[in-house]
Design an enzyme around this catalytic site. Structure first.
Site, PDB file in Angstrom:
ATOM      1  N   LEU A   1     -39.002 -51.969  18.234  1.00 48.15           N
ATOM      2  CA  LEU A   1     -38.784 -51.374  16.922  1.00 48.15           C
ATOM      3  C   LEU A   1     -37.363 -51.709  16.499  1.00 48.15           C
ATOM      4  CD1 LEU A   1     -40.223 -47.739  17.105  1.00 48.15           C
ATOM      5  CD2 LEU A   1     -40.929 -49.515  15.514  1.00 48.15           C
ATOM      6  N   ARG A   2     -37.138 -51.800  15.191  1.00 41.64           N
ATOM      7  CA  ARG A   2     -35.788 -52.099  14.713  1.00 41.64           C
ATOM      8  C   ARG A   2     -35.366 -51.107  13.647  1.00 41.64           C
ATOM      9  NH1 ARG A   2     -37.924 -56.519  16.463  1.00 41.64           N
ATOM     10  NH2 ARG A   2     -36.660 -57.944  17.700  1.00 41.64           N
TER      11      ARG A   2
ATOM     12  N   ASP B   1     -12.064 -99.704   9.354  1.00 41.28           N
ATOM     13  CA  ASP B   1     -12.271-100.694   8.298  1.00 41.28           C
ATOM     14  C   ASP B   1     -11.628-102.026   8.657  1.00 41.28           C
ATOM     15  OD1 ASP B   1     -13.076-101.449   5.552  1.00 41.28           O
ATOM     16  OD2 ASP B   1     -10.918-101.571   5.229  1.00 41.28           O
TER      17      ASP B   1
ATOM     18  N   SER C   1     -25.218 -64.812  22.045  1.00 36.93           N
ATOM     19  CA  SER C   1     -25.864 -65.756  21.133  1.00 36.93           C
ATOM     20  C   SER C   1     -25.006 -67.007  20.998  1.00 36.93           C
ATOM     21  CB  SER C   1     -26.052 -65.109  19.751  1.00 36.93           C
ATOM     22  OG  SER C   1     -26.839 -63.953  19.850  1.00 36.93           O
TER      23      SER C   1
ATOM     24  N   ARG D   1     -30.848 -51.232  22.289  1.00 37.66           N
ATOM     25  CA  ARG D   1     -29.982 -52.409  22.179  1.00 37.66           C
ATOM     26  C   ARG D   1     -29.233 -52.362  20.850  1.00 37.66           C
ATOM     27  NH1 ARG D   1     -29.122 -56.771  24.403  1.00 37.66           N
ATOM     28  NH2 ARG D   1     -30.760 -56.370  25.919  1.00 37.66           N
TER      29      ARG D   1
END
Length: 533
Positions: A229-230, A493, A89, A36
């Site tokens: 593993l990286r 306001d 992501s 990956r």
């Protein structure tokens, strides 16, 4: 992205394409079947297409899968790599929160990339969502809704501690809590089958095309079955995401070691992997590099020990599919991309943009926004103010509130003047904005009754539109946005005596800009709310 940025990695410290492929070849020949590419953001690396092409050649040695995790920002410009982005992501469906989390814009681009992936030939598409209490945990139901009509696997990841992410146990939402919440709304949800050595525990709702799962690396770790593993961009091997220890394969390769020596080095690193990481109460990763400089998600287990150490212990878990996460992303290259924050210098600190070399051109920007108010306040704004006073008369509570609001004057006129003044004061309010000579500031505030198309609910609001023009070296989008913001705040306001608890400001955006290097821009108007007839 840590709020103070990250230390840039010089190009000379980053693995070359050849070094990435050399390591990948060694791992595949040793039993790795899945690679990956992750980040940071892998698509910003120069030559990532060449890396993918070379990885495909490793199929003859047993490589079965090449995947990629991306935020999808540049997918529309990189069709060659689109077919490999099977993980996306996205931590929020709110554009404002997206910019807060990622330190950049691009929420629409990520959603478009996700749509492209779902309509591609990929067998599965997974969406990673890191859940943080008080930030995006209320959006869990919205993410699950995405699985109803889409073959999407949403993966909720527990907030994990890394340098710079301001981790706090109180911000971490255990997966069990999320499952309990979802079970309340979807009592018929059922367990879904997981892939071998998958880091997520999956669930599905009958009738939904997709599924959702939990990566509970903090509250209920899965170290015994994890086989990741990286390899970081600068060539360090990490055998566990939560272990700060790293071993440089880059330095060994550049020192001229053989492939056999590299195999032995990798074996020592793998065999040194602990049985499990520390629990949530005792975990200490203060010295661990930020996640953006590691890449991937959760950690690695002992499945490679036999291959790399020639051991045959019964404790070894040799899986059919071992995953290697390679991080080819060059930090310095990413910060120089079109998606980088222009108001940061190379060290990630605030810096005013240098416009010395730009030419002065005619520039125009229009911004729009709304403040939703109650029917009572709407009636007060649109009606003619009565003359005289009510001394000695008996007033209802509503009439007293209206009278108090009227004493402030014409709400829309005051707001219009405030908006114009706000545009002229933008550089005083926004620290890094350039002071510009404005040719014209035109502001309108229009009372409207809008109807939501889906629900048919009618809502009263005041729409503020500001158009600003200049002959300058930089655009006036900020001036237009400031004008709208100040105008709407002034309406608040003016009306707070009547409607202080009910008002809601939203939808502030740039709707049009013209001039400058980036060209003209016209925002497509949404159709969820339209004027009522």
């Amino acid at each position: 992205m840590p709020s103070d940025g990250i230390e840039l990695s010089p190009d000379g410290k980053i693995l070359t394409n050849e070094e990435v492929i050399r390591l990948a070849t060694l791992f595949v020949k040793s039993g790795v079947t899945k690679i990956r590419l992750t980040g940071g953001e892998p698509t910003v690396r120069k030559g990532v297409e060449d890396i993918i092409g070379s990885l495909k050649d490793l199929r003859r040695f047993g490589l079965k899968s090449i995947g990629m995790t991306s935020n999808g920002l540049s997918l529309h410009r990189r069709p060659v790599i689109a077919a490999h982005i099977d993980h996306s992501s996205l931590d929020t469906l709110d554009p404002f929160k997206f910019e807060l989390i990622t330190r950049r814009r691009g929420h629409d681009a990520v959603l478009k990339a996700l749509h492209v992936a779902l309509n591609s030939s990929l067998q599965s598409v997974k969406l990673n969502v890191v859940v943080v209490k008080g930030l995006n945990d209320a959006e869990v139901f919205d993410f699950v809704k995405m699985t109803k009509d889409n073959p999407l696997s949403v993966r909720f990841i527990e907030f994990m501690p890394f340098t710079g992410n301001k981790w706090d146990k109180k911000k971490m939402v255990p997966s069990s809590d999320l499952l309990e919440r979802l079970s309340t709304r979807y009592p018929n949800l059922e367990r879904a089958p997981d892939e071998l050595n998958d880091t997520a525990r999956s669930w599905r709702i009958p009738g939904h095309a997709g599924s959702f799962g939990f990566i509970s690396s903090m509250s209920d770790h899965f170290c015994s079955s994890c086989n990741r593993l990286r390899i970081t961009a600068d060539g360090q091997i990490k055998v566990c995401l939560f272990d700060a220890k790293e071993l440089s394969l880059r330095d060994e390769m550049r020192a001229g070691v053989s492939d056999d020596d590299l195999i032995q080095l990798i074996g020592r690193a793998v065999f040194g992997k602990k049985e499990k990481h520390a629990g949530m109460e005792d975990i200490d990763v203060v010295t661990n590099r930020p996640m953006i400089l590691i890449g991937g998600y959760p950690n690695f287990g002992p499945s490679l020990r036999r291959k790399f150490t020639n051991r045959t212990s019964s404790a070894c878990l040799v899986s059919q599919s071992t995953v290697l996460t390679v991080r080819p992303w060059n930090t310095s290259a990413a910060i120089r991309t079109a998606h980088s924050l222009t108001h940061l210098d190379e060290q990630g600190r605030a810096s005013m943009v240098d416009i010395t070399d730009k030419h002065s051109t005619k520039r125009i920007a229009t911004a729009v926004g709304r403040i939703f108010i109650s029917p009572v306040a709407y009636d007060l704004v649109t009606s003619t103010y009565p003359t005289g006073d009510h001394k000695g008369s008996t007033l209802t509570e509503e009439e007293k509130m209206k009278s108090k609001a009227r004493r402030k004057g014409d709400a829309l006129t005051v707001a219009q003047l405030a908006a114009i003044m706000g545009a002229k004061k933008t550089s005083d309010l926004i620290p890094l904005c350039h002071p510009l000579p404005l040719n014209k500031v035109a502001v309108t505030l229009t009372p409207e009754v809008l109807e939501e198309e889906k629900s048919g609910v009618r809502r009263h609001c005041i729409t503020c539109r500001a158009t600003v023009s200049t002959d300058g070296k930089t655009g006036v989008e900020m001036e237009a946005l400031t004008a709208v913001s100040v105008g709407l705040l002034t309406v608040w306001d003016m009306l707070k005596a009547v409607d202080g608890r009910e008002m809601e400001i939203g939808g502030i955006m740039v709707s049009h800009k013209a001039g400058g290097r980036s060209g003209d821009f016209e925002r497509e108007q949404g159709h969820t709310i339209s004027p009522a007839i």
